[in-house]
Write a protein that holds these residues in place. Structure first.
Motif, PDB file in Angstrom:
ATOM      1  N   VAL A   1       0.875  -1.180   0.000  1.00 27.06           N
ATOM      2  CA  VAL A   1       0.000   0.000   0.000  1.00 27.06           C
ATOM      3  C   VAL A   1       0.912   1.230   0.000  1.00 27.06           C
ATOM      4  CG1 VAL A   1      -1.929   1.184   1.096  1.00 27.06           C
ATOM      5  CG2 VAL A   1      -1.692  -1.299   1.360  1.00 27.06           C
ATOM      6  N   THR A   2       0.715   2.105  -0.974  1.00 26.34           N
ATOM      7  CA  THR A   2       1.608   3.262  -1.137  1.00 26.34           C
ATOM      8  C   THR A   2       0.976   4.539  -0.587  1.00 26.34           C
ATOM      9  OG1 THR A   2       0.719   3.571  -3.365  1.00 26.34           O
ATOM     10  CG2 THR A   2       2.778   2.358  -3.188  1.00 26.34           C
ATOM     11  N   GLY A   3       1.812   5.338   0.081  1.00 28.38           N
ATOM     12  CA  GLY A   3       1.364   6.636   0.595  1.00 28.38           C
ATOM     13  C   GLY A   3       1.593   7.749  -0.414  1.00 28.38           C
ATOM     14  N   SER A   4       1.356   8.962   0.055  1.00 30.97           N
ATOM     15  CA  SER A   4       1.310  10.084  -0.900  1.00 30.97           C
ATOM     16  C   SER A   4       2.598  10.897  -0.925  1.00 30.97           C
ATOM     17  CB  SER A   4       0.145  10.990  -0.559  1.00 30.97           C
ATOM     18  OG  SER A   4       0.291  11.490   0.751  1.00 30.97           O
ATOM     19  N   GLY A   5       3.112  11.315   0.236  1.00 30.64           N
ATOM     20  CA  GLY A   5       4.374  12.043   0.286  1.00 30.64           C
ATOM     21  C   GLY A   5       4.286  13.493  -0.142  1.00 30.64           C
ATOM     22  N   ALA A   6       5.470  14.047  -0.435  1.00 36.62           N
ATOM     23  CA  ALA A   6       5.579  15.482  -0.711  1.00 36.62           C
ATOM     24  C   ALA A   6       4.697  15.964  -1.876  1.00 36.62           C
ATOM     25  CB  ALA A   6       7.043  15.828  -0.965  1.00 36.62           C
ATOM     26  N   PRO A   7       4.590  15.211  -2.977  1.00 29.91           N
ATOM     27  CA  PRO A   7       3.785  15.732  -4.093  1.00 29.91           C
ATOM     28  C   PRO A   7       2.330  16.003  -3.686  1.00 29.91           C
ATOM     29  CG  PRO A   7       5.083  13.847  -4.802  1.00 29.91           C
ATOM     30  CD  PRO A   7       5.241  13.924  -3.316  1.00 29.91           C
ATOM     31  N   ALA A   8       1.788  15.189  -2.797  1.00 28.47           N
ATOM     32  CA  ALA A   8       0.384  15.372  -2.401  1.00 28.47           C
ATOM     33  C   ALA A   8       0.188  16.693  -1.684  1.00 28.47           C
ATOM     34  CB  ALA A   8      -0.062  14.227  -1.505  1.00 28.47           C
ATOM     35  N   ARG A   9       1.181  17.060  -0.869  1.00 31.42           N
ATOM     36  CA  ARG A   9       1.021  18.313  -0.107  1.00 31.42           C
ATOM     37  C   ARG A   9       0.872  19.495  -1.052  1.00 31.42           C
ATOM     38  NH1 ARG A   9       3.689  15.213   3.521  1.00 31.42           N
ATOM     39  NH2 ARG A   9       5.800  15.552   2.754  1.00 31.42           N
ATOM     40  N   GLU A  10       1.601  19.477  -2.178  1.00 31.81           N
ATOM     41  CA  GLU A  10       1.471  20.573  -3.148  1.00 31.81           C
ATOM     42  C   GLU A  10       0.069  20.577  -3.758  1.00 31.81           C
ATOM     43  OE1 GLU A  10       4.668  21.246  -5.960  1.00 31.81           O
ATOM     44  OE2 GLU A  10       5.992  20.051  -4.692  1.00 31.81           O
ATOM     45  N   TYR A  11      -0.411  19.397  -4.136  1.00 34.08           N
ATOM     46  CA  TYR A  11      -1.766  19.311  -4.701  1.00 34.08           C
ATOM     47  C   TYR A  11      -2.805  19.784  -3.689  1.00 34.08           C
ATOM     48  CZ  TYR A  11      -0.845  16.896  -9.109  1.00 34.08           C
ATOM     49  OH  TYR A  11      -0.460  16.602 -10.382  1.00 34.08           O
ATOM     50  N   ILE A  12      -2.632  19.333  -2.437  1.00 32.66           N
ATOM     51  CA  ILE A  12      -3.635  19.648  -1.411  1.00 32.66           C
ATOM     52  C   ILE A  12      -3.599  21.140  -1.082  1.00 32.66           C
ATOM     53  CG2 ILE A  12      -4.189  19.259   1.040  1.00 32.66           C
ATOM     54  CD1 ILE A  12      -3.577  16.228   0.439  1.00 32.66           C
ATOM     55  N   ASP A  13      -2.404  21.730  -1.049  1.00 28.93           N
ATOM     56  CA  ASP A  13      -2.309  23.177  -0.789  1.00 28.93           C
ATOM     57  C   ASP A  13      -3.031  23.972  -1.876  1.00 28.93           C
ATOM     58  OD1 ASP A  13      -0.893  22.722   1.470  1.00 28.93           O
ATOM     59  OD2 ASP A  13       1.075  23.263   0.628  1.00 28.93           O
ATOM     60  N   VAL A  14      -2.819  23.568  -3.120  1.00 26.21           N
ATOM     61  CA  VAL A  14      -3.481  24.291  -4.222  1.00 26.21           C
ATOM     62  C   VAL A  14      -4.994  24.054  -4.149  1.00 26.21           C
ATOM     63  CG1 VAL A  14      -3.734  24.456  -6.739  1.00 26.21           C
ATOM     64  CG2 VAL A  14      -1.453  24.254  -5.726  1.00 26.21           C
ATOM     65  N   GLY A  15      -5.382  22.810  -3.883  1.00 24.32           N
ATOM     66  CA  GLY A  15      -6.810  22.512  -3.775  1.00 24.32           C
ATOM     67  C   GLY A  15      -7.486  23.349  -2.701  1.00 24.32           C
ATOM     68  N   ARG A  16      -6.795  23.445  -1.534  1.00 30.93           N
ATOM     69  CA  ARG A  16      -7.373  24.226  -0.423  1.00 30.93           C
ATOM     70  C   ARG A  16      -7.473  25.701  -0.824  1.00 30.93           C
ATOM     71  NH1 ARG A  16      -4.819  21.957   3.890  1.00 30.93           N
ATOM     72  NH2 ARG A  16      -6.632  20.764   4.533  1.00 30.93           N
ATOM     73  N   ALA A  17      -6.433  26.192  -1.509  1.00 28.40           N
ATOM     74  CA  ALA A  17      -6.414  27.613  -1.899  1.00 28.40           C
ATOM     75  C   ALA A  17      -7.550  27.946  -2.866  1.00 28.40           C
ATOM     76  CB  ALA A  17      -5.063  27.959  -2.526  1.00 28.40           C
ATOM     77  N   ILE A  18      -7.975  26.968  -3.656  1.00 29.29           N
ATOM     78  CA  ILE A  18      -9.050  27.268  -4.606  1.00 29.29           C
ATOM     79  C   ILE A  18     -10.413  26.818  -4.082  1.00 29.29           C
ATOM     80  CG2 ILE A  18      -7.572  27.306  -6.651  1.00 29.29           C
ATOM     81  CD1 ILE A  18      -8.345  24.507  -7.288  1.00 29.29           C
ATOM     82  N   GLY A  19     -10.458  26.459  -2.786  1.00 29.71           N
ATOM     83  CA  GLY A  19     -11.758  26.268  -2.147  1.00 29.71           C
ATOM     84  C   GLY A  19     -12.259  24.844  -2.082  1.00 29.71           C
ATOM     85  N   ALA A  20     -11.408  23.844  -2.360  1.00 26.51           N
ATOM     86  CA  ALA A  20     -11.864  22.450  -2.232  1.00 26.51           C
ATOM     87  C   ALA A  20     -12.196  22.159  -0.771  1.00 26.51           C
ATOM     88  CB  ALA A  20     -10.759  21.503  -2.712  1.00 26.51           C
ATOM     89  N   ASN A  21     -13.255  21.386  -0.543  1.00 23.37           N
ATOM     90  CA  ASN A  21     -13.566  21.029   0.843  1.00 23.37           C
ATOM     91  C   ASN A  21     -12.747  19.804   1.261  1.00 23.37           C
ATOM     92  OD1 ASN A  21     -14.930  18.641   0.114  1.00 23.37           O
ATOM     93  ND2 ASN A  21     -16.872  19.729  -0.135  1.00 23.37           N
ATOM     94  N   GLU A  22     -12.888  19.395   2.535  1.00 22.64           N
ATOM     95  CA  GLU A  22     -11.991  18.368   3.070  1.00 22.64           C
ATOM     96  C   GLU A  22     -12.143  17.027   2.345  1.00 22.64           C
ATOM     97  OE1 GLU A  22      -9.407  18.823   5.201  1.00 22.64           O
ATOM     98  OE2 GLU A  22      -9.924  20.939   5.016  1.00 22.64           O
ATOM     99  N   ILE A  23     -13.369  16.698   1.963  1.00 18.02           N
ATOM    100  CA  ILE A  23     -13.551  15.422   1.255  1.00 18.02           C
ATOM    101  C   ILE A  23     -12.907  15.499  -0.126  1.00 18.02           C
ATOM    102  CG2 ILE A  23     -15.261  13.797   0.291  1.00 18.02           C
ATOM    103  CD1 ILE A  23     -15.131  13.739   3.338  1.00 18.02           C
TER     104      ILE A  23
END
Ligand code: UTP
Length: 233
Positions: free
Chosen positions: A40-62
């Protein structure tokens, strides 16, 4: 032996580069000569960049969880490519697909499954579902600690814990501080019922996994299934 190997993103993709993926693929292929393996593979550093951008453009937690799952599956795809013919063609999205592939003799590789959890829990559920003999968490924290070893250099890992002791420890810790417990509460609760021998080790060098499986020797924490009357840690 039937193994479930949970590879934290922090050791599989501390940054996006071929070397750790190739090193993990070599170890997994070697293990597969003698064992059945689910990864089972985790996400790591690349995910944090995606999640930061997602949060900045208003994505909700789900929606952010769904982005995180997408990155765990991308990392699974990279690992599949590095392993080659002995593994599945695509990351399993469901536990049944994973178990079917295992029955066919493939090395299983998968990422996340559903929102509101991490791969820690996915790995524990998978271990229970496939009746794994051992679950290995390869993380950047070399075991379960009461305090973060990065900020408390004197901190020592627990040699052994039960899942119930792990749950108590997580609940006792101040979760606003950097903790030294690389497994989250949801996963610890799943381990309480999975009854699977579990180890937490330093995944920074994947050879540690080979040594642990071959000799039983490793630096980290062993989580043994609960017995009655285990005291809190
Ligand atoms: P990870 O399992 O990699 O989380 O999933 P993590 O442990 O916080 O990150 P690393 O690997 O140590 O860097 C990343 C994110 O993807 C979502 C969650 O938002 C999680 O934080 N996710 C993952 C899910 O919602 N469900 C899953 O089954 C897996």
């Amino acid at each position: 032996m039937r193994l479930v190997l949970s590879i934290d993103g922090s050791v599989l993709v501390p940054e996006l580069s071929p070397q750790p993926l190739e090193a993990y693929a070599d170890v997994i292929t070697t293990l597969a000569e003698a064992h059945e393996i689910c990864v089972v593979t985790g996400s790591g550093a690349p995910a944090r960049e995606y999640i930061d951008v997602g949060r900045a453009i208003g994505a909700n937690e789900i929606e952010l969880d769904q982005i995180g799952i997408g990155v765990t599956r991308l990392n699974a795809r990279l690992l599949i490519a590095a392993i080659g013919d002995e593994t599945v063609l695509a990351p399993a999205k469901e536990y049944e697909t994973a178990k079917s592939a295992l029955r066919r003799g493939d090395i299983v590789v998968m990422g996340g499954t559903a929102p509101a959890q991490t791969i820690d829990a996915v790995s524990a559920v998978l271990a229970e579902y496939v009746d794994a003999d051992r679950l290995i968490y390869a993380t950047s924290t070399p075991g379960v600690f009461r305090a973060d070893p990065n900020t408390c250099p004197d901190a020592e890992p627990f040699d052994e814990l039960t899942p119930s002791q792990l749950v108590s420890l997580i609940l006792d810790l101040d979760m606003t501080a950097e903790s030294g417990v690389p497994i989250d509460l949801h996963a610890a609760k799943m381990l309480q019922r999975a009854q699977c021998e579990t180890i937490v080790l330093d995944g920074g060098d994947p050879e540690n996994i080979l040594t642990a499986v071959r000799t039983g020797e490793f630096e980290g924490t062993k989580i043994n299934p609960d017995q009655t009357n285990d005291p809190p840690p």
